[in-house]
Write a protein that holds these residues in place. Structure first.
Motif, mmCIF file in Angstrom:
data_model
loop_
_atom_site.group_PDB
_atom_site.id
_atom_site.type_symbol
_atom_site.label_atom_id
_atom_site.label_comp_id
_atom_site.label_asym_id
_atom_site.label_seq_id
_atom_site.Cartn_x
_atom_site.Cartn_y
_atom_site.Cartn_z
ATOM 1 N N LYS A 18 -11.159 -3.303 -5.770
ATOM 2 C CA LYS A 18 -11.119 -1.931 -5.259
ATOM 3 C C LYS A 18 -9.668 -1.431 -5.165
ATOM 4 O O LYS A 18 -9.349 -0.286 -5.515
ATOM 5 C CB LYS A 18 -11.771 -1.903 -3.864
ATOM 6 C CG LYS A 18 -12.143 -0.514 -3.405
ATOM 7 C CD LYS A 18 -12.848 -0.570 -2.049
ATOM 8 C CE LYS A 18 -12.738 0.788 -1.378
ATOM 9 N NZ LYS A 18 -12.778 0.675 0.079
ATOM 10 N N ALA A 19 -8.809 -2.337 -4.722
ATOM 11 C CA ALA A 19 -7.399 -1.958 -4.566
ATOM 12 C C ALA A 19 -6.776 -1.608 -5.912
ATOM 13 O O ALA A 19 -6.000 -0.663 -6.026
ATOM 14 C CB ALA A 19 -6.637 -3.095 -3.899
ATOM 15 N N LEU A 20 -7.131 -2.387 -6.925
ATOM 16 C CA LEU A 20 -6.565 -2.122 -8.251
ATOM 17 C C LEU A 20 -7.088 -0.808 -8.826
ATOM 18 O O LEU A 20 -6.374 -0.093 -9.523
ATOM 19 C CB LEU A 20 -6.903 -3.275 -9.206
ATOM 20 C CG LEU A 20 -5.953 -4.466 -9.169
ATOM 21 C CD1 LEU A 20 -6.366 -5.492 -10.214
ATOM 22 C CD2 LEU A 20 -4.514 -4.045 -9.406
ATOM 23 N N ASP A 21 -8.341 -0.497 -8.505
ATOM 24 C CA ASP A 21 -8.908 0.777 -8.980
ATOM 25 C C ASP A 21 -8.152 1.961 -8.410
ATOM 26 O O ASP A 21 -7.951 2.972 -9.081
ATOM 27 C CB ASP A 21 -10.394 0.873 -8.590
ATOM 28 C CG ASP A 21 -11.245 0.046 -9.539
ATOM 29 O OD1 ASP A 21 -10.745 -0.282 -10.625
ATOM 30 O OD2 ASP A 21 -12.395 -0.273 -9.192
ATOM 31 N N SER A 22 -7.762 1.817 -7.151
ATOM 32 C CA SER A 22 -7.112 2.953 -6.500
ATOM 33 C C SER A 22 -5.602 2.964 -6.732
ATOM 34 O O SER A 22 -4.910 3.869 -6.288
ATOM 35 C CB SER A 22 -7.393 2.932 -4.994
ATOM 36 O OG SER A 22 -6.784 1.789 -4.429
ATOM 37 N N ILE A 82 6.014 2.154 -9.695
ATOM 38 C CA ILE A 82 6.840 1.001 -10.070
ATOM 39 C C ILE A 82 6.026 0.079 -10.968
ATOM 40 O O ILE A 82 4.937 -0.353 -10.598
ATOM 41 C CB ILE A 82 7.330 0.239 -8.824
ATOM 42 C CG1 ILE A 82 8.219 1.144 -7.993
ATOM 43 C CG2 ILE A 82 8.080 -1.021 -9.228
ATOM 44 C CD1 ILE A 82 8.459 0.646 -6.627
ATOM 45 N N GLU A 83 6.588 -0.201 -12.110
ATOM 46 C CA GLU A 83 5.870 -0.999 -13.085
ATOM 47 C C GLU A 83 5.575 -2.394 -12.551
ATOM 48 O O GLU A 83 6.440 -3.038 -11.962
ATOM 49 C CB GLU A 83 6.705 -1.105 -14.359
ATOM 50 C CG GLU A 83 5.933 -0.702 -15.603
ATOM 51 C CD GLU A 83 6.825 -0.727 -16.817
ATOM 52 O OE1 GLU A 83 6.590 -1.561 -17.685
ATOM 53 O OE2 GLU A 83 7.769 0.094 -16.860
ATOM 54 N N THR A 84 4.401 -2.856 -12.767
ATOM 55 C CA THR A 84 3.905 -4.193 -12.434
ATOM 56 C C THR A 84 3.955 -4.540 -10.944
ATOM 57 O O THR A 84 3.772 -5.692 -10.572
ATOM 58 C CB THR A 84 4.637 -5.320 -13.217
ATOM 59 O OG1 THR A 84 6.046 -5.227 -12.934
ATOM 60 C CG2 THR A 84 4.429 -5.204 -14.698
ATOM 61 N N ALA A 85 4.153 -3.537 -10.096
ATOM 62 C CA ALA A 85 4.127 -3.831 -8.656
ATOM 63 C C ALA A 85 2.727 -4.265 -8.226
ATOM 64 O O ALA A 85 2.564 -4.966 -7.217
ATOM 65 C CB ALA A 85 4.589 -2.625 -7.851
ATOM 66 N N GLU A 86 1.720 -3.874 -9.005
ATOM 67 C CA GLU A 86 0.353 -4.265 -8.627
ATOM 68 C C GLU A 86 0.147 -5.775 -8.737
ATOM 69 O O GLU A 86 -0.709 -6.336 -8.060
ATOM 70 C CB GLU A 86 -0.680 -3.501 -9.465
ATOM 71 C CG GLU A 86 -0.760 -3.894 -10.930
ATOM 72 C CD GLU A 86 0.231 -3.105 -11.781
ATOM 73 O OE1 GLU A 86 1.163 -2.503 -11.206
ATOM 74 O OE2 GLU A 86 0.070 -3.106 -13.014
ATOM 75 N N ARG A 98 0.838 -1.212 0.000
ATOM 76 C CA ARG A 98 0.000 0.000 0.000
ATOM 77 C C ARG A 98 0.867 1.253 0.000
ATOM 78 O O ARG A 98 0.524 2.255 -0.615
ATOM 79 C CB ARG A 98 -0.937 0.005 1.206
ATOM 80 C CG ARG A 98 -2.107 -0.954 1.078
ATOM 81 C CD ARG A 98 -3.214 -0.627 2.085
ATOM 82 N NE ARG A 98 -4.135 -1.740 2.264
ATOM 83 C CZ ARG A 98 -5.092 -2.065 1.377
ATOM 84 N NH1 ARG A 98 -5.234 -1.357 0.272
ATOM 85 N NH2 ARG A 98 -5.881 -3.093 1.599
ATOM 86 N N LYS A 99 2.002 1.158 0.704
ATOM 87 C CA LYS A 99 2.916 2.305 0.719
ATOM 88 C C LYS A 99 3.534 2.543 -0.656
ATOM 89 O O LYS A 99 3.994 3.643 -0.961
ATOM 90 C CB LYS A 99 4.047 2.078 1.731
ATOM 91 C CG LYS A 99 3.605 2.253 3.166
ATOM 92 C CD LYS A 99 4.759 1.975 4.111
ATOM 93 C CE LYS A 99 4.218 1.741 5.515
ATOM 94 N NZ LYS A 99 5.113 0.920 6.319
ATOM 95 N N LEU A 100 3.599 1.482 -1.456
ATOM 96 C CA LEU A 100 4.221 1.603 -2.777
ATOM 97 C C LEU A 100 3.228 2.019 -3.856
ATOM 98 O O LEU A 100 3.579 2.149 -5.025
ATOM 99 C CB LEU A 100 4.827 0.249 -3.172
ATOM 100 C CG LEU A 100 6.139 -0.114 -2.484
ATOM 101 C CD1 LEU A 100 6.449 -1.583 -2.670
ATOM 102 C CD2 LEU A 100 7.279 0.725 -3.048
ATOM 103 N N GLN A 101 1.999 2.246 -3.419
ATOM 104 C CA GLN A 101 0.933 2.466 -4.398
ATOM 105 C C GLN A 101 1.195 3.650 -5.323
ATOM 106 O O GLN A 101 0.833 3.613 -6.491
ATOM 107 C CB GLN A 101 -0.384 2.677 -3.664
ATOM 108 C CG GLN A 101 -1.454 1.763 -4.171
ATOM 109 C CD GLN A 101 -2.723 1.869 -3.342
ATOM 110 O OE1 GLN A 101 -3.351 2.903 -3.305
ATOM 111 N NE2 GLN A 101 -3.069 0.799 -2.682
ATOM 112 N N ASN A 102 1.810 4.684 -4.792
ATOM 113 C CA ASN A 102 2.017 5.879 -5.623
ATOM 114 C C ASN A 102 3.443 6.004 -6.138
ATOM 115 O O ASN A 102 3.864 7.059 -6.578
ATOM 116 C CB ASN A 102 1.653 7.131 -4.822
ATOM 117 C CG ASN A 102 0.203 7.089 -4.392
ATOM 118 O OD1 ASN A 102 -0.670 6.808 -5.189
ATOM 119 N ND2 ASN A 102 -0.034 7.324 -3.106
#
Lengths: 175, 44
Positions: free
Chosen positions: A169-173, A147-151, A140-144
């Motif tokens: 929901k997480a992917l949307d945000s 980083i490519e493909t971290a999702e 969650r800290k890495l969300q912004n």
């Protein structure tokens, strides 16, 4: 190519002066660009035989060994230079992670600046340790962080933490 | 018999992204300089 008459006696090293460091770095960089990691290690060693504490050469050697999948060797090189003021903590932690020495790897990251590379590695270690909730928190800290493909890993951690329902929901945000 | 196939959940994919963070230092300053005048004329 046909061999030309110009001969390069490679075996007699003693009669020639050592090549200049800048020439070695030119060669070293060419090997790196071509992903010739074994050669890169050899040239880095040549630099280190002239300048035993050269930080760039040490870093190149460690990274080339990692890229060549010689994790044990990379780690022993890191150990052998531990008295020099060169920060190889991240590389060391990564090698320990690859050796599955997960607690040691986490220990090694402790006290480091929590930049995105440190967080990424920490999340991967936590995932392997099965500490999936903590792992989710780190992603969650890495969300912004862009980083490519971290999702991909974020989704994996959510699923493993039993939070598959939150994935959408997480992917949307994300980002 | 034989029993029907069943779907099972697989482990999710995890990428080794930390690997990409292990990178070589930039060696431009350490390499042999090529004709500084020419270079600086291009980018100067």
């Amino acid at each position: 190519m046909a061999p030309k008459s110009k001969e390069k006696p490679k075996t007699s090293s003693s009669s020639h002066p050592p090549p200049a460091i800048e020439d070695l770095f030119t060669t070293l960089d060419r090997h790196i660009q071509r992903s010739e990691y074994e050669q890169a290690v050899k040239v880095a060693d040549q630099v280190l035989s002239i300048a035993p504490a050269d930080e760039d050469a040490i870093r190149c050697k460690v990274v080339a060994l990692v890229k060549d999948d010689k994790i044990d060797d990379a780690l022993s090189v890191i150990q052998s230079f531990h008295k020099l003021p060169i920060d190889l903590g991240f590389q060391k932690a990564y090698c320990l992670y690859r050796q599955n020495k997960l607690d040691e790897a986490l220990q090694c990251l402790r006290g480091r600046e929590r930049d995105s590379e440190t967080l990424l590695l920490e999340a991967q270690i936590l995932y392997r340790l099965g500490k999936t909730d903590a792992c989710v928190d780190v992603y969650r800290k890495l969300q912004n962080s862009d980083i490519e493909t971290a999702e991909v890993n974020f989704v994996a951690s959510l699923v493993s933490a039993g939070k598959a329902s939150q994935v959408e929901k997480a992917l949307d945000s994300w980002k | 018999f034989p029993p029907a196939f069943q779907s099972i959940p697989r482990n999710p994919i995890v990428l080794d992204l930390a690997y990409n963070c292990i990178d070589f230092p930039v060696l431009d300053e350490r390499k042999k300089k090529v004709q500084r005048g020419f270079i600086s004329r291009l980018w100067g």
